[in-house]
Design an enzyme around this catalytic site. Structure first.
Site, PDB file in Angstrom:
ATOM      1  N   ASP A 962     -14.171 -19.441 -17.617  1.00  0.00           N
ATOM      2  CA  ASP A 962     -12.789 -19.864 -17.836  1.00  0.00           C
ATOM      3  C   ASP A 962     -12.019 -19.130 -16.551  1.00  0.00           C
ATOM      4  OD1 ASP A 962     -10.688 -21.101 -18.764  1.00  0.00           O
ATOM      5  OD2 ASP A 962     -11.019 -20.280 -20.896  1.00  0.00           O
ATOM      6  N   LYS A1031       0.979 -14.365 -24.870  1.00  0.00           N
ATOM      7  CA  LYS A1031      -0.054 -15.176 -24.145  1.00  0.00           C
ATOM      8  C   LYS A1031       0.580 -16.704 -23.724  1.00  0.00           C
ATOM      9  CE  LYS A1031      -4.744 -16.735 -24.113  1.00  0.00           C
ATOM     10  NZ  LYS A1031      -6.117 -16.635 -24.522  1.00  0.00           N
ATOM     11  N   ASP A1190      -9.861 -26.400 -16.991  1.00  0.00           N
ATOM     12  CA  ASP A1190     -10.229 -25.182 -16.164  1.00  0.00           C
ATOM     13  C   ASP A1190     -11.356 -24.552 -16.675  1.00  0.00           C
ATOM     14  OD1 ASP A1190      -8.814 -24.358 -18.207  1.00  0.00           O
ATOM     15  OD2 ASP A1190      -7.290 -23.145 -17.072  1.00  0.00           O
TER      16      ASP A1190
END
Length: 1275
Positions: A962, A1031, A1190
């Site tokens: 990742d 986050k 991604d």
């Protein structure tokens, strides 16, 4: 038009009698006045010649008729006044309607189809600017509006009178009816050139106005000047904008009408209704206001129809219609003509004359074979006709010339020596067998599978309800079948049977029972709380179109040709064939050229407009609501038997909008829930494929075998990107990356599937995100609103409890059914090898086509998916499995790979216990971030460690790598920002840098400082700031999240913490989002500068009237679809539905959305480009590679190789001058034509835009080559 004479005159001697009926109509059309008044959906037409009007005014007066006409005239004038008053009242209520033009369309009562897109004529009231603020209107407001109306009418009258006078002056003296001495052969027929010109511009005047009573020009001029003196003059820019907007609306409306006409004609032709198609086209052609909407493709539909029937004379007559319409035949027209000549074996002179005329019009025979779409045996017949004149003729091979490759992929395409592209671990025979099965599934359009709930023991009540439901379904099928046939009979007898609004042709495309099956399937899938009528109607219409498209391909013999090409294509993919270094797209194109005979695979099909699918679905829904019934005492015999509808149409409010719902009766819902049906029926397009997808070879061909699939997914009303894709010179890298991802074969992890199904059937598990059954939903409280014992506050509280309970019930039903569908599909495929075809969104981000079951799903879906091909672990594969397991737990985010590996080894006892006793052991895996994926990884590690040689253990398990906040990685690379690059692991480091933890630490430092200074909220937040809180905001700020959105994200995280005081959530979220944004601005300074440059550029571009457009480094054109869409109201007997219409190329962009979306969309296009490059080079290296945006997946054996390729392609991408190329493209696109007059306002706007685009943000000193050494770039 010598060819026309040959086809139309030489072969049909009785043509005069054929057109005599039309002659009278066309003679009147020379000076007809047509006044159409929209009165309650009806059209009143008055058609009289000028001479008749004059004669009526002076003599031969019938008193009764005149009294009736006067009454009609008075009523008409009264209705005009009322309409004006309604328009004025509407303009009072709607303060600003410029951003959403709404068109009202009256649907025909017999068949509510609206395709025209035609709305009310624009009036000056629509352009009235109402001042913002609360000021009251002036007392003379109505007088001003009425004055504007009178001026508009006077101007129209003046224009029409001038036009009438010119026509009278230019008209030649009429000839006697029996004259036959004209040497020009054209004058022997009713449709002479002069008459066609007169018909092309019919005279239109208001009722009761004629040349004899016309107002003199000078008088009208003076009156108009006096009126204008009393009215404020609009600004020039406003008039220009309004004029452009009206032109855009007219263009869009005309395109929609033309599309509707094509769909109607194609439906008639497909159903074999030749007479209806011919009569309909003539009705459109001979009405001048309708003819303007016809283009050459409309006439070609009929020309192809006549060619199929060998009617050369009818083709000739259609060519004459083309001439009358002022259109020229194109390649498609001549192709159909040659087909007919080949079918009839015409003489060489006839064919030669056709080829000569083609040459004179700049077309060649080779163009016909290279550019036309052939159906059935058309190609063979065209070639047969050409060889009558040219016996040795051979079509040139269709070779597409592409520009040179992008530097990013030049090596990939030009240096293939020493590389062998990988093959599937499947034999050719197995691939061919899978193709046959997939073809059969797509031909049927639906697939029925067993539900995973079928494993439950069947109770007595369950068996009773299933029997009851089966009996009623059989009855409903018969009832719907009869109702559909009765409806079709009524449609054939209606007065609008040749009208575009008539739905009859669309109900002849399929067999009657197929429509009934579609309707019954929608009843079975209807949720208990109902569904929007618009959604149900659209779904019904789309299912009919899909089935129609599949049957079109079968009828056109595409299926037969597809079978032969695919069988040859399997040689490239199968493991038992020879190695080669050719790409799937290239191989497929070669095979198409080799099998050039027969039908063309890439059809030129017409996509149904959204309004058509909606109206077709509404009509079917009306049939269902009116005819599907059930006895009210079916569950309680104590009631008197009475049939009641099972579906109800009702209204509800969502926010401030009133919406229409279709809701099932509670009796039906109860029977369905207690029956717990063991079968689920899906459209074939939602299922994974049982063979490798068709490779994307063009923008219109790829993915499923028969189902129409878009390369770039978008809403039905968005069409801009389709034009750009068709004009794009080279999409080969993009198509090849899609093909590589689609060719990855998958299998089901059976042990994990069985565990998840057992949890699902055992009341689910909230911690594992497996939803519980509806029986666990909270009961909806019931209370009497009129009970006087309740106070107002108690009633409000009870209402809120009811709303909350219903919301929870709806959410639980949605989640439960979603999980049921996914698990049932997985269980259906448990012994299969399957594939996911892929396409992309408008930014270039790639997605699998099947919507329910794919690797982009949640935790339990990813846990049951493994690669079909296995590879040995090798020397480092087992270590990568262990590191992957720790990554899935969410632990050790800041630890190095070696530390994570050591941590995994220390947990080996728990890992093995999880694998051996997943539901009865220590359950260590349940505490992971992705618990079910972690359990699957534990099982894989256990099997590898217990094998004789772990390095030789064949693993099918995908390992993930990742990106570290991938959006910020691209921003840091674009700005060459050293601090930002270090924070997101672009710089080599001994341990991974966690940007989220870094921001959280920075926020905590500021909080501590504020708390020390006495700030109350800072003191309350002590101990609550961590990585998890910040986050999501940090991750999404790069994608354009605003402070408001960031505050909502932080508020949600704080609410999840049970220890945080709820009274301070709002204040704390406001405080924290400010600290997070300021901290990010300090850490990523260049990122903010680039974001601001992109935002300001998009703002100025959209203000100039353009949507923001750019091209990715791989050559994919992208345009943002955020526009002020024009709306359209569809009227039906059920309700009015507001829809967005298509053909949006000329619409105005939404400046706010364009500027806010440009930075995140641009970054998304870059991460998509990086992924595509990685996919291509991994394919060349022989790796199995898939991605979730991604997050890249591969076998444990090849993780190191994939990481190396991933880093190299990121460096290669950012070595390109991306921002400079973007600046140059935008300057050439939007600033190439700067106005020469510097005093104009738009010159200054162009100058500001040009200066902004030229001023590319400055970059820092970061060397992007260092990414190649960064271990934790992707980890």
């Amino acid at each position: 038009m010598s060819l026309l004479r040959l086809c139309a005159f030489a072969t049909c001697l009785n043509r005069r009698s054929l057109f005599e009926k039309c002659a009278v109509c066309m003679s009147f059309a020379e000076s007809a006045q047509l006044c159409v008044f929209r009165r309650s959906g009806q059209a009143r037409r008055i058609s009289e010649t000028s001479w008749q009007l004059q004669r009526r005014n002076v003599s031969f007066v019938n008193p009764k008729a005149e009294d009736g006409k006067k009454r009609v005239l008075v009523q008409s004038q009264l209705l005009d006044v009322l309409e004006a008053r309604i328009s004025q009242l509407q303009s009072d209520v709607i303060l600003d309607a410029q951003h959403a033009k709404v068109q009202f369309i009256t649907s025909d009562t017999s068949a509510r189809l609206v395709l025209s897109g035609k709305g009310p004529k624009s009036t000056p009231q629509e352009k009235t600017n109402i001042p913002k603020g609360g000021s009251k209107p002036k007392s003379s407001r109505w007088l001003e509006k009425l004055s504007k109306e009178r001026i508009t009418k006077l101007a129209k009258t003046q224009h029409l009178q001038q036009k009438l006078q010119k026509n009278v002056e230019k008209k030649p003296p009429a000839k006697s009816k029996g004259s036959e001495n004209n040497p020009n052969p054209k004058n022997k027929f009713p449709f002479t050139k002069d008459r066609r010109q007169a018909a092309a511009s019919p005279t239109v005047t208001p009722t009761g106005v004629n040349a004899a009573t016309a107002v003199p020009h000078s008088v009208k001029r003076q009156a108009a000047v006096k009126e204008l003196e009393r009215i404020p003059v609009l600004q020039g820019s406003q008039r220009k904008a309004s004029s452009n907007q009206q032109e855009d609306i007219k263009q869009s409306s005309s395109e929609n009408i033309c599309l509707g006409i094509r769909c109607y004609l194609e439906a008639c032709v497909f159903a074999g209704d030749v007479g209806r198609a011919h009569a309909f086209l003539l009705s459109q052609h001979y009405e001048q206001h309708r003819r303007k909407h016809l283009n050459i493709e409309v006439y070609n539909i009929l020309i192809r129809m006549w060619a199929k029937n060998g009617k050369l004379d009818m083709i000739g007559r259609t060519f004459m219609l083309l001439e009358e319409a002022g259109l020229k035949p194109n390649l498609g027209s001549y192709c159909a003509l040659l087909e007919c000549m080949g079918r009839n074996m015409c003489s060489p002179e006839t064919v030669a004359r056709c080829l000569s005329e083609m040459k004179n019009n700049g077309m060649s025979v080779h163009d016909v074979f290279s550019q036309c779409v052939f159906r059935q045996d058309e190609r063979k017949l065209v070639l047969k006709a050409v060889r009558i004149v040219l016996p040795n003729f051979q079509p040139h091979p269709n070779v597409t010339k592409h520009p040179s490759f992008s530097l990013l992929v030049q090596d990939f395409y030009t240096k293939r020596e020493g590389y062998q592209f990988p093959k599937l671990d499947i034999t050719r025979k197995e691939l061919q067998k899978g193709f046959k099965r997939q073809l059969s599934i797509e031909m049927s359009c639906t697939v029925t599978i067993d539900s995973v709930e079928a494993a439950k023991p069947v109770t007595k009540n369950m068996a009773k309800m299933r029997k009851l439901l089966a009996e009623h379904q059989e009855t409903w099928q018969k009832v719907l079948l009869q109702a559909l046939r009765d409806s079709k009979m009524r449609l054939t007898k209606t007065s609008t049977k040749y009208n575009i609004r008539n739905l009859y042709p669309y109900f002849c495309l399929l067999k009657d029972h197929e429509y009934v099956d579609i309707m019954l399937q929608s009843v079975a899938n209807l949720p208990p709380k109902g569904e929007l009528l618009s959604i149900l109607a659209s779904d019904l219409g789309n299912k009919v179109f899909t089935k129609y498209s599949v049957q079109q391909k079968y009828k056109n013999q595409i299926v037969k040709k597809l079978d032969s090409i695919y069988n040859a294509y399997t040689e490239l993919l199968a493991k038992d064939t020879k190695e080669c270094n050719i790409l799937p797209r290239e191989q497929w194109s070669k095979l198409e050229m080799k099998h050039s005979s027969g039908a063309t695979l890439q059809e030129d099909k017409t996509q149904w407009p959204f309004a058509l699918t909606m109206n077709l679905g509404i009509y079917m829904m009306e049939i269902m609501v009116e005819n599907l019934k059930i006895n009210n005492n079916i569950l309680d015999p104590s009631y008197n038997s009475k049939p009641i509808p099972i579906l109800y149409h009702m209204y509800a409010f969502r926010s401030t909008r009133q919406i229409g719902l279709i809701k099932p009766h509670p009796l039906l819902t109860q029977i369905q829930q207690e029956a717990m049906e063991t079968k689920l029926t899906f459209a074939s397009s939602v299922m994974p494929m049982l063979c490798p997808p068709l490779p994307w070879s063009t923008v219109k061909f790829g993915a499923y075998l028969l189902f129409p699939t878009k390369l770039m997914r978008a809403s039905d009303w968005v069409t801009q990107h389709e034009v750009l894709l068709e004009e794009c010179e080279d999409l080969r890298p993009v198509l090849d990356s899609l093909n590589q991802l689609g060719n990855c074969a998958w299998k089901i992890n059976k042990p994990m599937l069985d565990i998840i199904i057992s949890i699902f059937n055992d009341r689910g598990n909230d911690k594992l995100a497996i939803p519980p059954p509806l029986s666990d939903a909270p009961k909806i409280p019931h209370f009497n609103h009129h009970d006087p014992s309740y106070t107002a506050s108690e009633k409000a509280h009870m209402k809120r409890k009811v709303i909350d309970a219903r919301k929870i019930y709806t959410e639980m039903h949605s989640l439960r059914m979603d999980a049921l569908y996914k698990l049932s599909i997985a269980n259906h495929l448990r012994d299969e090898t399957f594939w996911f075809p892929h396409n992309m969104d408008f930014r270039g981000r790639i997605y699998p086509c099947p919507p329910y079951f794919n690797h982009l799903g949640n935790d339990f879906i990813r846990a049951i998916l493994i690669f079909a091909e296995g590879k040995p672990l090798g020397s480092k594969g087992l270590d990568w499995l262990k590191i992957h397991l720790i990554n899935l737990t969410g632990l050790k985010k800041s630890s190095s790979q070696q530390q994570r590996l050591e941590f995994a080894n220390s947990l080996m006892e728990d890992i093995l216990d999880s694998a051996d006793n997943p539901l009865n052991g220590k359950k260590w895996w349940m505490n992971a971030d992705g618990p079910l994926q972690a359990l699957a990884c534990c099982m894989e590690i256990s099997k590898a460690m217990r094998s004789p040689d772990p390095t030789q253990f064949i693993s099918h398990f995908p390992v993930h790598q990742d990106g570290s906040c991938n959006g910020l990685q691209h921003y840091a690379a674009l700005g060459r920002d050293v601090i930002g690059a270090t924070s997101v692991n672009l710089m080599p480091c001994d341990s991974p840098q966690d940007v989220y933890s870094g921001v959280a630490h920075q926020v905590e430092e500021r909080r501590a400082r504020d708390a020390k200074n006495g700030l109350k909220i800072a003191k309350i937040l002590e101990g609550f700031i961590n990585r998890k809180v910040v986050k999501q905001t940090v991750m999404t700020v790069v994608y354009g999240v605003t402070r408001y959105g960031g505050r909502l994200q932080i508020e949600k995280r704080l609410k999840e913490n049970e220890d945080f005081p709820k009274d301070y959530v709002w204040e704390a979220s406001h405080y924290l989002v400010r600290l997070v944004f300021s901290g990010l601005q300090e850490m990523f300074k260049s990122t903010r500068e680039i974001q601001e440059w992109l935002t300001n550029s998009a703002r100025l571009i959209s203000k100039s009237g353009h949507s923001v457009e750019w091209v990715t480094p791989l050559g994919l054109p992208i345009i943002q679809p955020y526009l002020y869409m024009r709306k359209q109201l569809l009227n039906s007997t059920m309700q009015k539905i507001c829809i967005y219409i298509g053909h949006d190329i000329s619409k105005r962009p939404d400046t706010m959305k364009q500027k806010n979306a440009f930075p995140p969309n641009f970054i998304h296009s870059l991460d998509s480009t990086h992924m595509m490059l990685t996919a291509l080079y991994c394919y060349r290296a022989g790796l199995t590679f898939v991605s979730v945006h991604d997050c890249f997946w591969t076998h444990a054996l090849t993780v190191d190789t994939m990481n190396k390729i991933c880093r190299e392609q990121f460096v290669s991408l950012h070595n390109q001058p991306i921002l400079e190329d973007l600046s140059m493209f935008l300057l050439n696109k939007y600033c190439a034509n700067i106005p020469p007059d510097r005093t104009k306002k738009n010159y200054q706007a162009f100058k500001r835009l040009s200066q902004l685009l030229s001023n590319v943000p400055q970059t820092g000193d970061f060397d992007v080559q260092q990414v190649k050494e960064s271990t934790y770039f992707f980890s």
